[in-house]
Design a protein around this motif. Structure first.
Motif, PDB file in Angstrom:
ATOM      1  N   ILE A  52       0.851  -1.210   0.000  1.00 57.12           N
ATOM      2  CA  ILE A  52       0.000   0.000   0.000  1.00 57.12           C
ATOM      3  C   ILE A  52       0.876   1.246   0.000  1.00 57.12           C
ATOM      4  CG2 ILE A  52      -1.645   1.347   1.366  1.00 57.12           C
ATOM      5  CD1 ILE A  52      -2.859  -1.402   2.248  1.00 57.12           C
ATOM      6  N   TYR A  53       1.927   1.232   0.801  1.00 54.67           N
ATOM      7  CA  TYR A  53       2.829   2.382   0.863  1.00 54.67           C
ATOM      8  C   TYR A  53       3.488   2.640  -0.488  1.00 54.67           C
ATOM      9  CZ  TYR A  53       6.794   5.283   2.241  1.00 54.67           C
ATOM     10  OH  TYR A  53       7.723   6.302   2.340  1.00 54.67           O
ATOM     11  N   ALA A  54       4.058   1.611  -1.084  1.00 60.82           N
ATOM     12  CA  ALA A  54       4.731   1.772  -2.378  1.00 60.82           C
ATOM     13  C   ALA A  54       3.752   2.209  -3.462  1.00 60.82           C
ATOM     14  CB  ALA A  54       5.418   0.465  -2.779  1.00 60.82           C
ATOM     15  N   HIS A  55       2.558   1.631  -3.441  1.00 57.64           N
ATOM     16  CA  HIS A  55       1.542   1.974  -4.438  1.00 57.64           C
ATOM     17  C   HIS A  55       1.070   3.410  -4.253  1.00 57.64           C
ATOM     18  CE1 HIS A  55      -2.523   0.744  -6.461  1.00 57.64           C
ATOM     19  NE2 HIS A  55      -1.807   1.531  -7.222  1.00 57.64           N
ATOM     20  N   THR A  56       0.894   3.839  -3.003  1.00 62.57           N
ATOM     21  CA  THR A  56       0.483   5.219  -2.741  1.00 62.57           C
ATOM     22  C   THR A  56       1.560   6.183  -3.226  1.00 62.57           C
ATOM     23  OG1 THR A  56      -0.777   4.479  -0.800  1.00 62.57           O
ATOM     24  CG2 THR A  56      -0.346   6.831  -0.975  1.00 62.57           C
ATOM     25  N   GLN A  57       2.821   5.843  -2.975  1.00 63.71           N
ATOM     26  CA  GLN A  57       3.929   6.697  -3.436  1.00 63.71           C
ATOM     27  C   GLN A  57       3.920   6.841  -4.956  1.00 63.71           C
ATOM     28  OE1 GLN A  57       7.387   4.759  -1.569  1.00 63.71           O
ATOM     29  NE2 GLN A  57       7.912   6.815  -0.861  1.00 63.71           N
ATOM     30  N   SER A  58       3.705   5.733  -5.665  1.00 63.33           N
ATOM     31  CA  SER A  58       3.749   5.803  -7.129  1.00 63.33           C
ATOM     32  C   SER A  58       2.490   6.450  -7.705  1.00 63.33           C
ATOM     33  CB  SER A  58       3.963   4.412  -7.729  1.00 63.33           C
ATOM     34  OG  SER A  58       2.869   3.564  -7.455  1.00 63.33           O
TER      35      SER A  58
END
Length: 164
Positions: A52-58
């Motif tokens: 979720i963190y990586a996806h939110t960042q991208s």
């Protein structure tokens, strides 16, 4: 025999809406109770927090500009603009088969420096809640420069325990 439920053709029944509201309030209370006893650096909300963190960042790089004002203070107008709605819809729907109740309603504080309250709370999907809270935890509270003043504002009684 009842047919398959079609949400797009369902009526908004008052009792159903009340039940969803009650569930959202209960989830907010549970989350706040967790914040009172667990340092946000150590809090894990789902098995997919890293994803979720990586996806939110991208998907939403504008949220990750230090000092992370857009993570700390949620811009409801931006989220609910036509462009914002579409971006969030794509993001949320990508978790359809990964997280149960991914699109259920949740309450989020619009200003993470304050407690939940009528003037500081908006209704979002569960995935939007996870995106903001997980990202705040990773970017703000786990940052090497974090003094955790924000955390201590939320949970002043724990400041002595975590300040050393």
């Amino acid at each position: 025999m009842a047919g398959k439920f079609d949400a797009s053709n369902a009526q908004n029944l008052v009792e159903i809406e009340k039940q969803f509201a009650v569930k959202a309030v209960e989830q907010a209370q549970t989350y706040w109770n967790l914040l009172e006893i667990i340092n946000p650096r150590d809090l894990k909300l789902t098995k997919l927090d890293d994803e979720i963190y990586a996806h939110t960042q991208s998907s939403f790089p504008e949220l990750f500009v230090p000092p992370y004002d857009k993570l700390i203070k949620v811009d409801e107008e931006w989220m609910k603009s036509p462009q914002g709605k579409e971006r969030w819809r794509v993001f949320v729907e990508s978790y359809k088969d990964k997280i149960q109740e991914y699109n259920f309603g949740s309450l989020i504080r619009t200003n993470a420096e304050d407690e939940y309250g009528e003037a500081n709370t908006i209704f979002v999907t569960r995935l939007q809640f996870y995106a903001f809270e997980v990202s705040s935890s990773y970017s703000v509270f786990r940052s090497p420069t974090c003094t955790c003043a924000l955390y201590f504002l939320n949970c002043a009684h724990l400041s002595r325990a975590y300040s050393s």
